[in-house]
Design an enzyme around this catalytic site. Sequence first.
Site, mmCIF file in Angstrom:
data_model
loop_
_atom_site.group_PDB
_atom_site.id
_atom_site.type_symbol
_atom_site.label_atom_id
_atom_site.label_comp_id
_atom_site.label_asym_id
_atom_site.label_seq_id
_atom_site.Cartn_x
_atom_site.Cartn_y
_atom_site.Cartn_z
ATOM 1 N N GLY A 50 -6.335 7.208 -21.363
ATOM 2 C CA GLY A 50 -6.699 6.209 -20.368
ATOM 3 C C GLY A 50 -5.584 5.954 -19.375
ATOM 4 N N GLU A 105 -1.607 9.060 -20.982
ATOM 5 C CA GLU A 105 -1.578 7.843 -20.170
ATOM 6 C C GLU A 105 -1.557 8.181 -18.692
ATOM 7 O OE1 GLU A 105 1.115 5.110 -23.250
ATOM 8 O OE2 GLU A 105 1.890 5.651 -21.280
ATOM 9 N N CYS A 106 -2.405 7.541 -17.939
ATOM 10 C CA CYS A 106 -2.409 7.595 -16.488
ATOM 11 C C CYS A 106 -2.359 9.044 -15.981
ATOM 12 C CB CYS A 106 -1.254 6.763 -15.916
ATOM 13 S SG CYS A 106 -1.566 6.168 -14.235
ATOM 14 N N GLY A 107 -1.219 9.534 -15.507
ATOM 15 C CA GLY A 107 -1.149 10.907 -15.020
ATOM 16 C C GLY A 107 -1.539 11.924 -16.073
#
Length: 501
Positions: free
Chosen positions: A469, A346-348
Amino acid sequence: MKINRFMIAAPKSGSGKTMITCALLQLLKDSGKNVLSYKCGPDYIDPMFHKKVLGVPSKNLDTFFTDEKTTVQLFLDERADGDFAVLEGVMGLYDGLGGIYEQGSSYHLAKVTQTPIILVVDAKGMGKSVLALIAGFLQYDTHHLIKGVLLNRMSKGYYDIIKPLIEKDLSVKVVGYFQEQKDIGLSSRHLGLVMPDELSDIKKQLNETADRLKKTIDMDLFIDIAEAADEIGDSENADVYNEKNIGNCDQNEFSQNKAINTVNIAVAMDEAFCFYYEDNLRFLEKCGAKLQYFSPIHDIRLPKDCDAMLLGGGYPELYAKELSKNVSMLNAIKKAFRAGMPTVAECGGFMYLHTYIHNICDDTDEQNKADEQNKADTQYNTDTQNDVSVSQLVGALDGGCHFKGKLVRFGYIELTEKHSNFLPPNEKIKAHEFHYYDSTDNGADCIATKPATGRSYDCVISHDNYWLGFPHLYYPSNPHFAESLVRKAYEYRRNKNGKLL
């Protein structure tokens, strides 16, 4: 269940909620209370101050992520009669979904959990106008939850004048004031507050804040308000991790004998990766996972015998050089990913899996660097090996991530898979986005829908064994996701060993 409690809320962001909440938690802890805390909304960093700096158990509650009954269950989970809870609000008291709906607001959470509210008002630069401001908030308070007001950034001299006027004209208790503190405060950057581990003197600052606050508030009145809170819920039904909520988790072959069949999920946890919802991790454990924490910065290999990877959010852009230098870990993750190890990023964590990231070294220079990067994007040369402005990362995904100098995505979304993989067909999971970086490929395997406007767009790279994502998922909004990750980890382990464990 009788939990003593109050919420610290405010008319707007930047009113001093976090510093005052932390100071109150410290004072309550020092007084011997069995204190715990909750953060309203999807914020990761405030609970880290509560937990890591003060040693107070903390987690998120969000009435967009979960319905009212589930929210109460999450609130009561593992709590006992007599506990003392402080809830920290988000944004302005009535600011919810889309900025206009009650759902997701601090007020909605206070209403659902029947929690009294202390309104922190930043009164700097205000005279009697502060009464009009407070009166407006009281008028909107249809459930009469605001039980006290704290005046922040106000002098003692003016406090002594205005306090009796507020209590006489508005019939609400003033619990104290806090003078402007120019020598203490919490720094911020593009994703919010600077993280507690980055502040060398944070414990000293918070202790000093607590000592100063203690002298200007009526702590007995805070406690009286908390103890007057109604009993809430049914403690016997407070297990949100039960069989019904987890789906079939307790009926799967992999969970029938957890002592034998426990799967190991490697969870990235260090300075660069630390954004996790506490209840997400609990759901994974309930489904039969053992969590093995590791550091992509400091460790040289993945945890032994891991069966899946969970790469959460954080600030990889601030540690890009350190991450890039740890070639052994980069190779280990890339090898595991390509070998089919189930992976959620996720993200990072999603950024980390890319081939490269453009470096950001100084927050004060971000916009200039973003402008330069965006120009470079149009002329991008795929050979980044010798580019000093670029850090090489895992390389499990082609392309890279670029800082845009502004929010790329922000706010709540609901995600639906185009082809069922981690979720049952046509089911949704709720999530939140908040990122200034963008990827050369954000994926198109899910449809994200903004709940307030109905606007939708494609995102997420998802196939049999991975979900990658920018969205931060909240597993309690659809526990099937946690169940699917654990099942995939079990299947990976079974195939790896060629037999049932």
